[in-house]
Motif scaffolding. Structure first.
Motif, PDB file in Angstrom:
ATOM      1  N   PHE A 123       0.872  -1.190  -0.139  1.00  0.00           N
ATOM      2  CA  PHE A 123      -0.052  -0.014   0.269  1.00  0.00           C
ATOM      3  C   PHE A 123       0.936   1.337   0.040  1.00  0.00           C
ATOM      4  N   VAL A 124       0.644   2.191  -0.906  1.00  0.00           N
ATOM      5  CA  VAL A 124       1.496   3.268  -1.242  1.00  0.00           C
ATOM      6  C   VAL A 124       0.542   4.607  -0.960  1.00  0.00           C
ATOM      7  N   PRO A 125       1.165   5.358   0.046  1.00  0.00           N
ATOM      8  CA  PRO A 125       0.522   6.702   0.269  1.00  0.00           C
ATOM      9  C   PRO A 125       0.799   7.810  -1.054  1.00  0.00           C
ATOM     10  N   VAL A 126      -0.108   8.424  -1.235  1.00  0.00           N
ATOM     11  CA  VAL A 126      -0.187   9.276  -2.420  1.00  0.00           C
ATOM     12  C   VAL A 126      -0.740  10.624  -2.338  1.00  0.00           C
ATOM     13  N   TYR A 127       0.123  11.698  -2.610  1.00  0.00           N
ATOM     14  CA  TYR A 127      -0.366  12.893  -2.624  1.00  0.00           C
ATOM     15  C   TYR A 127      -0.585  13.530  -3.942  1.00  0.00           C
ATOM     16  N   TRP A 128      -1.820  13.997  -4.364  1.00  0.00           N
ATOM     17  CA  TRP A 128      -2.197  14.236  -5.762  1.00  0.00           C
ATOM     18  C   TRP A 128      -2.006  16.009  -5.725  1.00  0.00           C
ATOM     19  N   MET A 129      -1.130  16.479  -6.592  1.00  0.00           N
ATOM     20  CA  MET A 129      -1.044  18.021  -6.343  1.00  0.00           C
ATOM     21  C   MET A 129      -1.975  18.430  -7.429  1.00  0.00           C
ATOM     22  N   ALA A 130      -2.927  19.507  -6.847  1.00  0.00           N
ATOM     23  CA  ALA A 130      -3.755  20.113  -7.789  1.00  0.00           C
ATOM     24  C   ALA A 130      -3.163  21.153  -8.466  1.00  0.00           C
ATOM     25  N   THR A 131      -2.213  20.672  -9.489  1.00  0.00           N
ATOM     26  CA  THR A 131      -1.145  21.810 -10.264  1.00  0.00           C
ATOM     27  C   THR A 131      -2.171  22.381 -11.160  1.00  0.00           C
ATOM     28  N   GLU A 132      -3.344  21.934 -11.688  1.00  0.00           N
ATOM     29  CA  GLU A 132      -4.093  22.577 -12.840  1.00  0.00           C
ATOM     30  C   GLU A 132      -5.149  23.660 -12.219  1.00  0.00           C
ATOM     31  N   ASP A 133      -5.418  23.604 -10.974  1.00  0.00           N
ATOM     32  CA  ASP A 133      -6.361  24.833 -10.323  1.00  0.00           C
ATOM     33  C   ASP A 133      -6.049  25.939 -11.010  1.00  0.00           C
ATOM     34  N   HIS A 134      -7.002  26.910 -11.301  1.00  0.00           N
ATOM     35  CA  HIS A 134      -6.532  28.216 -11.452  1.00  0.00           C
ATOM     36  C   HIS A 134      -7.009  29.235 -10.385  1.00  0.00           C
ATOM     37  N   PHE A 184     -11.594  21.816 -19.075  1.00  0.00           N
ATOM     38  CA  PHE A 184     -11.178  22.944 -19.401  1.00  0.00           C
ATOM     39  C   PHE A 184     -10.136  22.887 -20.619  1.00  0.00           C
ATOM     40  N   TYR A 185      -9.780  23.915 -21.479  1.00  0.00           N
ATOM     41  CA  TYR A 185      -8.713  23.737 -22.351  1.00  0.00           C
ATOM     42  C   TYR A 185      -7.626  24.675 -21.598  1.00  0.00           C
ATOM     43  N   LEU A 186      -6.415  23.813 -21.609  1.00  0.00           N
ATOM     44  CA  LEU A 186      -5.315  24.403 -20.936  1.00  0.00           C
ATOM     45  C   LEU A 186      -4.196  24.465 -21.809  1.00  0.00           C
ATOM     46  N   LYS A 187      -3.643  25.928 -21.797  1.00  0.00           N
ATOM     47  CA  LYS A 187      -2.694  26.093 -22.909  1.00  0.00           C
ATOM     48  C   LYS A 187      -1.911  27.593 -22.552  1.00  0.00           C
ATOM     49  N   ASP A 188      -0.909  27.796 -22.420  1.00  0.00           N
ATOM     50  CA  ASP A 188       0.177  28.903 -22.459  1.00  0.00           C
ATOM     51  C   ASP A 188      -0.508  30.152 -21.462  1.00  0.00           C
ATOM     52  N   GLY A 189      -0.851  29.681 -20.164  1.00  0.00           N
ATOM     53  CA  GLY A 189      -1.499  30.665 -19.266  1.00  0.00           C
ATOM     54  C   GLY A 189      -2.893  30.649 -19.429  1.00  0.00           C
ATOM     55  N   LEU A 190      -3.515  29.814 -20.212  1.00  0.00           N
ATOM     56  CA  LEU A 190      -4.942  29.842 -20.287  1.00  0.00           C
ATOM     57  C   LEU A 190      -5.556  28.470 -19.593  1.00  0.00           C
ATOM     58  N   ARG A 191      -6.740  28.734 -19.004  1.00  0.00           N
ATOM     59  CA  ARG A 191      -7.504  27.482 -18.436  1.00  0.00           C
ATOM     60  C   ARG A 191      -8.728  28.054 -18.613  1.00  0.00           C
ATOM     61  N   GLU A 192      -9.613  27.489 -19.867  1.00  0.00           N
ATOM     62  CA  GLU A 192     -11.015  28.073 -19.673  1.00  0.00           C
ATOM     63  C   GLU A 192     -11.792  26.929 -20.320  1.00  0.00           C
ATOM     64  N   LEU A 206      -7.447  16.296 -28.962  1.00  0.00           N
ATOM     65  CA  LEU A 206      -7.519  15.550 -27.807  1.00  0.00           C
ATOM     66  C   LEU A 206      -6.560  14.445 -28.133  1.00  0.00           C
ATOM     67  N   HIS A 207      -6.441  13.751 -29.238  1.00  0.00           N
ATOM     68  CA  HIS A 207      -5.444  12.893 -29.566  1.00  0.00           C
ATOM     69  C   HIS A 207      -4.009  13.107 -29.866  1.00  0.00           C
ATOM     70  N   SER A 208      -3.821  14.584 -30.195  1.00  0.00           N
ATOM     71  CA  SER A 208      -2.659  14.885 -30.455  1.00  0.00           C
ATOM     72  C   SER A 208      -2.278  15.634 -29.081  1.00  0.00           C
ATOM     73  N   TYR A 209      -2.893  16.172 -28.417  1.00  0.00           N
ATOM     74  CA  TYR A 209      -2.547  17.147 -27.382  1.00  0.00           C
ATOM     75  C   TYR A 209      -3.160  16.851 -26.208  1.00  0.00           C
ATOM     76  N   PRO A 210      -3.267  15.546 -25.485  1.00  0.00           N
ATOM     77  CA  PRO A 210      -4.310  15.239 -24.533  1.00  0.00           C
ATOM     78  C   PRO A 210      -3.849  16.419 -23.191  1.00  0.00           C
ATOM     79  N   GLU A 211      -2.433  16.696 -23.069  1.00  0.00           N
ATOM     80  CA  GLU A 211      -2.288  17.470 -22.143  1.00  0.00           C
ATOM     81  C   GLU A 211      -2.817  18.728 -22.105  1.00  0.00           C
ATOM     82  N   ARG A 212      -3.539  19.181 -23.079  1.00  0.00           N
ATOM     83  CA  ARG A 212      -4.301  20.577 -23.304  1.00  0.00           C
ATOM     84  C   ARG A 212      -5.635  20.297 -22.660  1.00  0.00           C
ATOM     85  N   PHE A 213      -6.150  19.136 -22.273  1.00  0.00           N
ATOM     86  CA  PHE A 213      -7.601  18.915 -21.830  1.00  0.00           C
ATOM     87  C   PHE A 213      -7.585  18.666 -20.148  1.00  0.00           C
ATOM     88  N   SER A 214      -8.014  19.497 -19.457  1.00  0.00           N
ATOM     89  CA  SER A 214      -7.644  19.667 -18.060  1.00  0.00           C
ATOM     90  C   SER A 214      -9.128  19.378 -17.316  1.00  0.00           C
TER      91      SER A 214
END
Length: 534
Positions: free
Chosen positions: A130-141, A282-290, A317-325
């Motif tokens: 059993f592993v303890p995990v802390y999930w950082m809410a890095t995508e909050d704005h 949200f759409y996440l890119k270059d200082g934008l999260r809308e 979505l398929h090319s840049y999944p990191e942009r979907f928050s």
């Protein structure tokens, strides 16, 4: 250290929904999978084991390993990372915003609850890991929620213009916060350790994500805590098929809306914690999260000129999944897709919205985790405990609203009886005779008798209040000392853990603070802890 506890429902600081959940009220049982009893974890293990793909473990291990590349990793954490690749390893997770210097004290309680539960599970189920995990809410704005911490009644704030995901923010300007902390913190070994911790975390890292990871690792790395940032391309590739269902079919919206309506229709009137959107990304890119909004077959990015056709959005979505928050509805799902997780540990507000999500998980085919209310505690110093003893104050009474607290204590210590209940009873008995007389003579007289009774009872109430007020004046010194100690322990008339930063306690207890809390807080106790530290 002395340890005591009080039921959550008797603190007055937790919602009826959470108190009823802790009592396992029957009407709430459809809204969760399993309750956090130690014995019920075995079925949760088997269900998650059957539904969690081996390939997800490989992706998870690689992503986290890469995220730790820039900081020193403890032997315990490194072992836990390797164990994540094994089909018999599971996680317990908590999540939190990237609050400056951990923010409120309960940040520590969340992580301690998580670590302690994994240790307890290992004792109960030695054939699993059993592993303890802390999930950082890095995508909050919500920058205004995380850009400060309280220290000795002062707000030390990071003044910066910010937009987009907070994890991406550079740490420029935090040297000013360091200077403010240095001026306020005083001298001594513990003060120097805190200054060094802040400096190494925030002044030697380029962005808030790296700074927070370093800080949490410094505090809890020796306990094997694994820290994860979900803002990751490889991890979000695993989310793509579920994001498509949400965006194109509104699966989460329909399921959560039905659940929320079911909760709202319960006779307990719990209310709704969070409302789903048709699209929960949200759409996440270059200082934008809308927000992504669909209208007439096109997909718009809120408050921008960006828009996509359905085909273009799917290509994005398929090319840049990191942009979907993910938002507050879809982030829990994302967490359970990428982690072999058994249990989520959160505060009352978090658990309230998790209770709306079970049907969404079922529609997506993802195992719903066990939900555990994090540990809560009131920490009392030895000096404060001495004051409480001298004033003969019951700790449970400190949780009362201040006016009720004072009134109750004044009634207890007063040398005269301020309770007019016997006089009220005597007066009501006298009026019963008048009612009988009116019934026998002229019933129209009943209204006049009732009016007089109300008037005289009200007069007694006013006399009681005036007598109580007079006694407060007479016992003014005692009242002042009572309110002072309550205000110390409940700053801003709220729970200590929601206001105090860990640094104030660290100044007094130093490196022993976290081990002491680790030994005192029991994640499955189901009660609010009261700890008197030596």
């Amino acid at each position: 250290m002395k340890s005591d506890c009080i039921p959550f429902k008797k603190t007055g600081y937790f919602s009826n929904l959470i108190c009823d959940y802790l009592d396992q009220k029957e009407s709430l049982q459809p809204f969760y999978n399993r309750f956090p009893n130690l014995g019920d974890f075995k079925d949760q293990i088997l269900e998650k084991q059957a539904n969690f793909p081996k390939e997800n473990r490989v992706v998870l291990h690689g992503a986290i390993k890469e995220q730790y590349a820039s900081i020193g990793i403890s032997r315990s954490t490194e072992l836990h990372l390797e164990l994540l690749k094994d089909n018999s390893t599971f996680t317990v997770v908590t999540g939190h915003q990237l609050n400056l210097f951990t923010g409120p004290l309960y940040f520590l309680y969340k992580i301690i609850s998580t670590i302690n539960l994994t240790q307890q599970l290992k004792e109960a189920y030695p054939n699993y890991n059993f592993v303890p995990v802390y999930w950082m809410a890095t995508e909050d704005h919500d920058f205004d929620e995380i850009n400060y911490f309280n220290f000795k009644g002062k707000k030390l704030q990071w003044n910066k213009e910010a937009s987009g995901a907070v994890g991406h923010l550079n740490t420029d300007g935090l040297d000013d916060v360091y200077d403010m902390l240095s001026m306020e913190i005083g001298i001594g070994q513990n003060a120097e350790e805190l200054k060094t911790l802040f400096k190494r975390s925030y002044l030697e890292h380029d962005n808030l994500t790296d700074a927070t990871r370093f800080l949490a690792n410094e505090l809890f790395g020796d306990y094997g805590l694994v820290i994860i940032d979900g803002d990751n391309r490889e991890l979000k590739k695993l989310l793509v098929p579920y994001a498509k269902k949400d965006i194109l079919e509104n699966v989460s919206y329909k399921a959560v809306l039905n659940t929320a309506q079911s909760l709202e229709q319960l006779p307990e009137n719990y209310g709704i914690q969070v409302n789903p959107r048709e699209i929960n990304y949200f759409y996440l890119k270059d200082g934008l999260r809308e927000r992504i909004i669909e209208k007439d077959g096109l997909y718009y990015i809120n408050d921008t000129d960006l828009s996509f056709t359905e085909k273009e959005l799917l290509e994005e979505l398929h090319s840049y999944p990191e942009r979907f928050s993910p938002n507050v509805i879809s982030r829990p799902l994302y967490q359970e897709i990428i982690l072999p997780n058994l249990c989520y540990i959160g505060g009352g507000g978090e658990l309230a919205y998790w209770l709306e999500l079970k049907s969404s998980f079922e529609e997506m085919g993802i195992t719903f985790p066990i939900l555990l209310l994090r540990n809560s505690a009131l920490i009392i110093t030895q000096k404060q405990d001495d004051k409480l003893t001298k004033l003969n104050l019951d700790i449970a009474d400190l949780f009362l609203k201040q006016s009720s607290f004072i009134n109750k204590k004044i009634r207890t210590i007063s040398n005269i009886d301020i309770d007019f209940s016997p006089q009220r009873q005597h007066l009501q008995e006298q009026f019963q005779g008048l009612y009988s007389l009116a019934e026998q003579t002229d019933k129209s007289f009943l209204g006049a008798v009732k009016a007089q009774e109300v008037k005289q009872l009200k007069g007694l109430d006013n006399l009681e209040k005036r007598l109580l007020k007079a006694q407060k004046r007479k016992l003014k010194d005692h009242v002042v000392r009572m309110t002072e100690i309550q205000n110390e322990l409940f700053p801003n008339k709220s729970l200590q853990e929601r206001n105090l930063n860990f640094s104030e306690l660290y100044l007094e207890y130093g490196k022993e603070l976290i081990p002491t809390l680790m030994s005192a807080l029991k994640p499955l106790s189901g009660e609010f802890a009261i700890l008197t530290l030596d």
